[in-house]
Scaffold this motif. Structure first.
Motif, short mmCIF file in Angstrom:
data_model
loop_
_atom_site.label_atom_id
_atom_site.label_comp_id
_atom_site.label_asym_id
_atom_site.label_seq_id
_atom_site.Cartn_x
_atom_site.Cartn_y
_atom_site.Cartn_z
N THR A 1 46.69 8.99 62.54
CA THR A 1 46.17 8.91 61.17
C THR A 1 44.66 8.69 61.16
OG1 THR A 1 46.65 6.53 60.98
CG2 THR A 1 48.36 8.09 60.23
N MET A 2 44.04 8.41 62.33
CA MET A 2 42.58 8.28 62.37
C MET A 2 41.92 9.58 61.97
SD MET A 2 41.55 8.48 66.41
CE MET A 2 42.90 7.52 67.01
N TRP A 3 42.64 10.71 62.09
CA TRP A 3 42.09 12.01 61.71
C TRP A 3 42.54 12.44 60.31
CZ3 TRP A 3 44.07 12.29 67.05
CH2 TRP A 3 43.04 12.12 67.98
N GLU A 4 43.32 11.59 59.65
CA GLU A 4 43.77 11.92 58.30
C GLU A 4 42.55 12.04 57.39
OE1 GLU A 4 47.69 12.03 56.44
OE2 GLU A 4 47.37 10.02 57.20
N GLY A 5 42.52 13.08 56.63
CA GLY A 5 41.40 13.29 55.72
C GLY A 5 40.24 14.03 56.35
N ALA A 6 40.30 14.28 57.66
CA ALA A 6 39.25 15.08 58.29
C ALA A 6 39.33 16.48 57.71
CB ALA A 6 39.43 15.12 59.80
N SER A 7 38.32 16.88 57.00
CA SER A 7 38.35 18.18 56.35
C SER A 7 36.95 18.76 56.25
CB SER A 7 38.96 18.06 54.95
OG SER A 7 38.94 19.32 54.31
N SER A 8 36.75 19.85 56.93
CA SER A 8 35.45 20.53 56.91
C SER A 8 35.39 21.58 55.81
CB SER A 8 35.22 21.22 58.25
OG SER A 8 36.16 22.27 58.43
N LEU B 1 49.87 13.54 58.68
CA LEU B 1 49.67 13.11 60.06
C LEU B 1 50.52 11.89 60.41
CD1 LEU B 1 45.84 13.60 60.60
CD2 LEU B 1 47.69 14.81 61.73
N GLY B 2 50.63 10.95 59.49
CA GLY B 2 51.42 9.76 59.73
C GLY B 2 52.90 10.04 59.89
N ASP B 3 53.34 11.21 59.45
CA ASP B 3 54.76 11.58 59.56
C ASP B 3 55.06 12.42 60.79
OD1 ASP B 3 55.25 10.24 57.20
OD2 ASP B 3 55.09 12.05 55.96
N VAL B 4 54.05 12.74 61.59
CA VAL B 4 54.27 13.51 62.81
C VAL B 4 54.82 12.56 63.87
CG1 VAL B 4 53.19 14.86 64.65
CG2 VAL B 4 52.45 15.17 62.28
N GLU B 5 56.08 12.76 64.20
CA GLU B 5 56.71 11.90 65.20
C GLU B 5 56.31 12.38 66.59
OE1 GLU B 5 60.91 11.38 64.64
OE2 GLU B 5 60.68 11.38 62.46
N HIS B 6 55.80 11.45 67.38
CA HIS B 6 55.39 11.77 68.75
C HIS B 6 55.64 10.56 69.62
CE1 HIS B 6 51.61 9.47 68.47
NE2 HIS B 6 51.61 9.86 67.21
N GLY B 7 55.71 10.79 70.91
CA GLY B 7 56.03 9.71 71.83
C GLY B 7 54.82 8.94 72.33
N GLY B 8 53.65 9.20 71.79
CA GLY B 8 52.44 8.57 72.30
C GLY B 8 52.04 7.33 71.53
N LEU C 1 42.46 18.66 61.07
CA LEU C 1 43.71 18.56 61.82
C LEU C 1 44.83 18.52 60.80
CD1 LEU C 1 45.22 18.34 64.50
CD2 LEU C 1 44.93 15.85 64.35
N GLU C 2 45.61 19.58 60.78
CA GLU C 2 46.71 19.70 59.82
C GLU C 2 47.98 20.07 60.57
OE1 GLU C 2 46.82 19.37 56.48
OE2 GLU C 2 44.67 19.17 56.07
#
Length: 147
Positions: free
Chosen positions: A74-81, A62-69, A46-47
């Motif tokens: 960031t739980m997906w930060e570092g997810a890399s296949s 991911l931590g810098d993506v501003e969203h209203g939710g 997830l990028e």
């Protein structure tokens, strides 16, 4: 999934989404988390990228993506296949508008693991896989394509 399924991967897909003006709501993240929690999919990558007014494209943490939710993305930060690379990000960057944010998600369809396991046990060999674009399907259903 059972122990036999641990060695077999499900079908892998990707989706790239553009948010004009960089406005992201939290609804999509909540739905994504729900799919993960129900073992429908596994997030492999997830990028996010942003395209500036001058056309330059840069990664967005991911931590810098501003969203209203209320989902901690960031739980997906570092997810890399290893499937998603710089050229993929560059390609998405060429199609989004300046001032936009794009998210690129690579995911495994966990629902398909039992099918893939069964096919593997029966010595079947996948000879094709693909995705039909929704607009193409709608056009075909509308009868706008020649027979």
């Amino acid at each position: 999934m059972n122990d036999d399924d641990d060695e077999i991967l499900g079908l892998i897909d990707y989706v790239a989404v553009e948010w004009p003006g960089g406005h992201v709501t939290g609804e999509g993240f909540q739905l994504l988390l729900d799919l993960v929690n129900r073992d429908v999919i596994r997030v492999l990558d997830l990028e996010f990228i942003a395209k500036a007014a001058d056309g330059t494209v840069k990664r967005v943490a991911l931590g810098d993506v501003e969203h209203g939710g209320d989902v901690d993305v960031t739980m997906w930060e570092g997810a890399s296949s290893g499937l998603l690379d710089e050229s993929d990000l560059d390609q998405v960057g060429t199609v989004i508008e300046p001032g936009s944010l794009a998210g690129i998600l690579v995911y495994e369809n966990l629902w398909s693991v039992p099918l893939m396991t069964t096919l593997d046990r029966s010595s079947a060999r996948m000879v094709g896989n693909g995705r039909i674009i929704v607009d193409d399907l709608l056009t075909a259903l509308d009868g706008d394509t020649p027979d």
